[in-house]
Write a protein that holds these residues in place. Structure first.
Motif, PDB file in Angstrom:
ATOM      1  N   ASP A 155      44.575  47.566  22.170  1.00 34.35           N
ATOM      2  CA  ASP A 155      43.918  46.645  23.101  1.00 34.35           C
ATOM      3  C   ASP A 155      43.389  47.335  24.351  1.00 34.35           C
ATOM      4  O   ASP A 155      42.841  46.677  25.233  1.00 34.35           O
ATOM      5  CB  ASP A 155      44.888  45.535  23.516  1.00 34.35           C
ATOM      6  N   SER A 212      43.037  40.476  10.002  1.00 34.65           N
ATOM      7  CA  SER A 212      41.700  40.847  10.463  1.00 34.65           C
ATOM      8  C   SER A 212      40.689  39.839   9.935  1.00 34.65           C
ATOM      9  O   SER A 212      40.649  39.569   8.725  1.00 34.65           O
ATOM     10  CB  SER A 212      41.333  42.253   9.973  1.00 34.65           C
ATOM     11  N   LEU A 213      39.889  39.264  10.827  1.00 28.35           N
ATOM     12  CA  LEU A 213      38.912  38.239  10.472  1.00 28.35           C
ATOM     13  C   LEU A 213      37.505  38.804  10.571  1.00 28.35           C
ATOM     14  O   LEU A 213      37.172  39.504  11.536  1.00 28.35           O
ATOM     15  CB  LEU A 213      39.045  37.032  11.404  1.00 28.35           C
ATOM     16  N   GLU A 214      36.671  38.469   9.605  1.00 25.33           N
ATOM     17  CA  GLU A 214      35.269  38.859   9.657  1.00 25.33           C
ATOM     18  C   GLU A 214      34.611  38.253  10.895  1.00 25.33           C
ATOM     19  O   GLU A 214      34.779  37.081  11.204  1.00 25.33           O
ATOM     20  CB  GLU A 214      34.544  38.367   8.402  1.00 25.33           C
ATOM     21  N   GLY A 215      33.886  39.086  11.627  1.00 29.93           N
ATOM     22  CA  GLY A 215      33.207  38.626  12.823  1.00 29.93           C
ATOM     23  C   GLY A 215      34.056  38.682  14.069  1.00 29.93           C
ATOM     24  O   GLY A 215      33.526  38.593  15.181  1.00 29.93           O
ATOM     25  N   ARG A 216      35.368  38.812  13.894  1.00 22.69           N
ATOM     26  CA  ARG A 216      36.272  38.919  15.038  1.00 22.69           C
ATOM     27  C   ARG A 216      36.879  40.317  15.141  1.00 22.69           C
ATOM     28  O   ARG A 216      36.914  40.909  16.215  1.00 22.69           O
ATOM     29  CB  ARG A 216      37.387  37.874  14.916  1.00 22.69           C
ATOM     30  N   HIS A 217      37.326  40.847  14.033  1.00 15.63           N
ATOM     31  CA  HIS A 217      37.969  42.157  14.019  1.00 15.63           C
ATOM     32  C   HIS A 217      37.149  43.211  13.298  1.00 15.63           C
ATOM     33  O   HIS A 217      37.434  44.407  13.426  1.00 15.63           O
ATOM     34  CB  HIS A 217      39.356  42.049  13.382  1.00 15.63           C
ATOM     35  N   HIS A 253      42.685  38.641  21.992  1.00 17.36           N
ATOM     36  CA  HIS A 253      42.582  38.091  20.627  1.00 17.36           C
ATOM     37  C   HIS A 253      42.321  36.586  20.633  1.00 17.36           C
ATOM     38  O   HIS A 253      41.985  36.024  19.594  1.00 17.36           O
ATOM     39  CB  HIS A 253      43.874  38.395  19.854  1.00 17.36           C
ATOM     40  N   PHE A 254      42.496  35.925  21.773  1.00 17.38           N
ATOM     41  CA  PHE A 254      42.236  34.485  21.863  1.00 17.38           C
ATOM     42  C   PHE A 254      41.311  34.216  23.050  1.00 17.38           C
ATOM     43  O   PHE A 254      41.296  34.956  24.019  1.00 17.38           O
ATOM     44  CB  PHE A 254      43.540  33.711  22.055  1.00 17.38           C
ATOM     45  N   GLN A 288      26.651  47.118  17.461  1.00 14.80           N
ATOM     46  CA  GLN A 288      25.966  45.886  17.841  1.00 14.80           C
ATOM     47  C   GLN A 288      24.521  46.132  18.251  1.00 14.80           C
ATOM     48  O   GLN A 288      23.704  45.205  18.232  1.00 14.80           O
ATOM     49  CB  GLN A 288      26.744  45.198  18.966  1.00 14.80           C
ATOM     50  N   TRP A 330      41.430  44.175  25.365  1.00 14.09           N
ATOM     51  CA  TRP A 330      40.938  43.289  24.315  1.00 14.09           C
ATOM     52  C   TRP A 330      41.773  42.028  24.256  1.00 14.09           C
ATOM     53  O   TRP A 330      43.008  42.091  24.300  1.00 14.09           O
ATOM     54  CB  TRP A 330      40.963  44.009  22.984  1.00 14.09           C
ATOM     55  N   ALA A 362      39.047  37.004   5.302  1.00 11.78           N
ATOM     56  CA  ALA A 362      40.137  37.451   6.157  1.00 11.78           C
ATOM     57  C   ALA A 362      41.042  38.369   5.347  1.00 11.78           C
ATOM     58  O   ALA A 362      41.241  38.166   4.143  1.00 11.78           O
ATOM     59  CB  ALA A 362      40.940  36.270   6.700  1.00 11.78           C
TER      60      ALA A 362
END
Length: 317
Positions: free
Chosen positions: A218, A58-63, A316-317, A181, A314, A138
């Motif tokens: 997803d 899990s990435l900050e800003g992405r997940h 992821h890329f 958001q 969803w 992350a």
């Protein structure tokens, strides 16, 4: 996050301070021979069980949003892994944590570990190792569970005539993100987005009952399509009138947006599964359609029309 130069801790000090969690879930005392603190953990698989392993990053800003509370980040990052175990009908055993931090922030680490261990303790899973390094925020977790030999739930068993079922009401995850958001921080949808509840008990209940299973990460259409492809290219006919709607969560959306969130929204982490004809529906679950021979996903509308649906969700890329 910020660091205090006079209190800077190295990796091993951080691990000892925030990730040595002494209480072990009941019944696991004989499965963890050696936990955090050595080069690797030493574990003993339960007798007669197969191991089920999953990993998510899990990435900050992405997940998860950059301004999400650390306790919610810890809870959420573990929850998405536990949901994968639930989809296999597995009972949680152990997990590994790899944490990348831009700087040492002990208050953030304390809250992160508190949220993560709150879920770990309730789910009966033990942290047995991992590492911490410097870089963009992350969280990577590898979780292991167990199932009786040959009893794991798979995506590949759906057959024509099976009922397509959901373990709850979808749409809250993506709607909660949208509300976040917009600057909102309270409400049922936001709570679901912050702290989804992996359906571990339902996964165990579905052993020997469900013909196929997956978790909705997803979106219903995207994840259902994985089941259809894995099951030999069968199709699905969904019934619009049977789609469960929680008006407390999606009541502020118009009809088209409700359907989009229900069918394409990710981050619900509910189980989507198929049951053979005549198999009773578990309590709290909903039958939303049927497996059919013709490939693709179609929707029988409340007006009696049949529409083809695109299996999008969803990305992821």
């Amino acid at each position: 996050m910020t660091s205090s130069p006079d209190k800077q801790l190295d990796e091993f000090s951080l691990i000892r301070r925030y990730f040595h969690h002494d209480p072990q879930p009941a019944g696991q005392g004989d499965t963890v021979a050696l936990g955090p603190g050595d080069d690797a953990a030493i574990l003993t698989p339960p007798a007669g069980q197969q191991l089920v392993m999953t990993q998510d990053t899990s990435l900050e800003g992405r997940h998860f949003p950059a301004d999400m509370a650390a306790a919610d980040v810890g809870y959420r990052c573990l929850a998405v892994n536990l949901s994968d175990l639930a989809a296999m009908g597995a009972e949680p055993l152990w997990f590994l944590l790899s944490l990348t931090l831009p700087a040492v922030d002990e208050a953030w680490l304390a809250d992160f570990s508190r949220g993560m261990f709150a879920l770990a303790d309730s789910a009966g899973i033990t942290l047995v190792g991992g590492d911490i390094t410097r870089g963009p925020l992350a969280v990577s977790i590898q979780a292991t569970g167990s199932v009786p030999l040959g009893k794991a739930l798979l995506r590949s068993g759906a057959g024509v005539g099976d009922s397509i079922c959901l373990g709850g009401v979808t749409g809250a995850g993506l709607h909660g993100l949208h509300l976040w958001q917009q600057g909102l921080r309270q409400g049922a949808a936001i709570d679901h987005f912050r702290r989804p509840r992996p359906q571990l008990e339902l996964g165990v209940l579905l052993r020997n009952r469900a013909t196929a299973c997956i978790d909705v990460s997803d979106g219903v259409l995207a994840d259902l399509n994985h089941v259809l492809e894995a099951s030999g290219g069968v199709g699905a006919l969904l019934d619009e009138a049977s789609l469960p709607l929680d008006t407390a969560i999606l009541g502020d959306c118009d009809h088209d947006e409700q359907r989009r969130l229900q069918l394409q929204g990710g981050d619900d982490y509910l189980l989507l599964f198929t049951l053979p004809q005549g198999e009773p529906l578990p309590e709290g679950c909903h039958a939303i359609g049927t497996i059919v021979p013709q490939p693709g996903i179609r929707l029988m509308t409340t007006a009696g029309e049949t529409r083809s649906l695109s299996a999008q969700g969803w990305q992821h890329f």
